[in-house]
Design a protein around this motif. Structure first.
Motif, PDB file in Angstrom:
ATOM      1  N   PRO A  67       0.816  -1.223   0.000  1.00 34.72           N
ATOM      2  CA  PRO A  67       0.000   0.000   0.000  1.00 34.72           C
ATOM      3  C   PRO A  67       0.848   1.271   0.000  1.00 34.72           C
ATOM      4  N   ALA A  68       1.947   1.256   0.769  1.00 32.72           N
ATOM      5  CA  ALA A  68       2.810   2.437   0.814  1.00 32.72           C
ATOM      6  C   ALA A  68       3.500   2.665  -0.527  1.00 32.72           C
ATOM      7  N   GLY A  77       3.979 -11.400  -0.170  1.00 29.97           N
ATOM      8  CA  GLY A  77       3.141 -12.469  -0.716  1.00 29.97           C
ATOM      9  C   GLY A  77       2.618 -12.175  -2.108  1.00 29.97           C
ATOM     10  N   GLY A  78       3.402 -11.456  -2.899  1.00 25.80           N
ATOM     11  CA  GLY A  78       2.989 -11.152  -4.268  1.00 25.80           C
ATOM     12  C   GLY A  78       2.229  -9.848  -4.410  1.00 25.80           C
ATOM     13  N   HIS A  79       1.851  -9.223  -3.304  1.00 26.54           N
ATOM     14  CA  HIS A  79       1.078  -7.979  -3.384  1.00 26.54           C
ATOM     15  C   HIS A  79       1.901  -6.831  -3.966  1.00 26.54           C
ATOM     16  N   LEU A  80       3.213  -6.850  -3.713  1.00 27.96           N
ATOM     17  CA  LEU A  80       4.057  -5.812  -4.296  1.00 27.96           C
ATOM     18  C   LEU A  80       4.109  -5.955  -5.808  1.00 27.96           C
ATOM     19  N   ASP A  81       4.093  -7.184  -6.307  1.00 21.77           N
ATOM     20  CA  ASP A  81       4.089  -7.399  -7.756  1.00 21.77           C
ATOM     21  C   ASP A  81       2.807  -6.858  -8.386  1.00 21.77           C
ATOM     22  N   VAL A  82       1.699  -6.966  -7.656  1.00 25.05           N
ATOM     23  CA  VAL A  82       0.428  -6.426  -8.161  1.00 25.05           C
ATOM     24  C   VAL A  82       0.543  -4.915  -8.330  1.00 25.05           C
ATOM     25  N   VAL A  83       1.165  -4.258  -7.357  1.00 23.20           N
ATOM     26  CA  VAL A  83       1.368  -2.808  -7.432  1.00 23.20           C
ATOM     27  C   VAL A  83       2.295  -2.459  -8.591  1.00 23.20           C
TER      28      VAL A  83
END
Length: 211
Positions: free
Chosen positions: A57-58, A84-90
């Motif tokens: 989010p940041a 957990g892959g959320h940074l890749d989504v960003v």
């Protein structure tokens, strides 16, 4: 108004690296080493190392703000780092790239090497130059070990070895790492890694920017 417009135009030609505060010193060292004068660094708090759910989010907010300021070339100075892959989504959302790998401990050792030794290091606790410099602030006090050393067994009882991934050759940092291993009751190993894949990652980002 004209000054603001000129600032935006200037930022269009710069490479912005939005990175983990834990590797800020190393990025600046590589910047100087490679002569990347057009590289600008913005860091998210190093404490997100303990709160990986805050990273994506940041980063989303930081990239959005950077684009609004006029930056067109942005590189993410993080590996996955527990998101957990959320940074890749960003990264995909904004069309930017990040450092390859699961965490900085991997890319410092170079990913090709890390893949070969990851299983053997499963019971190892990694330290870096940053973590040696900030050992009290990042481990002793947050975990309460300064007041309750008996908790060492609870936190580190499943580890067998402390591995110091040394970015630089600093005897003082080596002493801290050795002291930490002794305090935690772990076998000590020092691995001189230098900056690992970081120079190649930043160089690649700079090359993509030039096209």
């Amino acid at each position: 108004m004209a000054a603001e417009q000129n600032q935006k135009l200037d930022k269009q030609d710069r490479l912005l690296v939005i990175a983990c505060g834990m590797i800020a010193r190393e990025i600046l060292a590589v910047k100087a080493q490679l002569g990347l004068d057009h590289l600008e660094l913005n860091c998210l708090p190093a404490e997100y190392h303990f709160y990986p759910d805050r990273i994506a989010p940041a980063m989303d907010e930081a990239i959005t703000e950077a684009k609004a300021q006029g930056f067109r070339h942005i590189f993410v100075g993080y590996a996955d780092c527990g998101t957990g892959g959320h940074l890749d989504v960003v990264c995909e959302k904004h069309g930017v790239q990040r450092m390859a790998g699961p965490h900085c401990f991997a890319f410092y050792q170079r990913m090709e090497t890390y893949r070969k030794i990851a299983d053997d290091d499963m019971m190892s606790f990694y330290m870096t130059d940053f973590l040696c410099r900030q050992f009290d602030a990042f481990f002793i006090k947050p975990l309460g070990l300064d007041k309750h050393p008996e908790l060492i067994a609870d936190y580190f009882g499943n580890y067998e070895k402390l591995i110091y991934l040394a970015q630089t050759d600093d005897p003082e940092l080596d002493k801290v790492a050795q002291m930490a291993a002794d305090m935690l009751g772990l076998v000590y190993e020092r691995r001189p890694t230098g900056y690992g894949d970081l120079p190649a990652g930043l160089a690649r980002a700079a090359e993509l920017q030039s096209h």
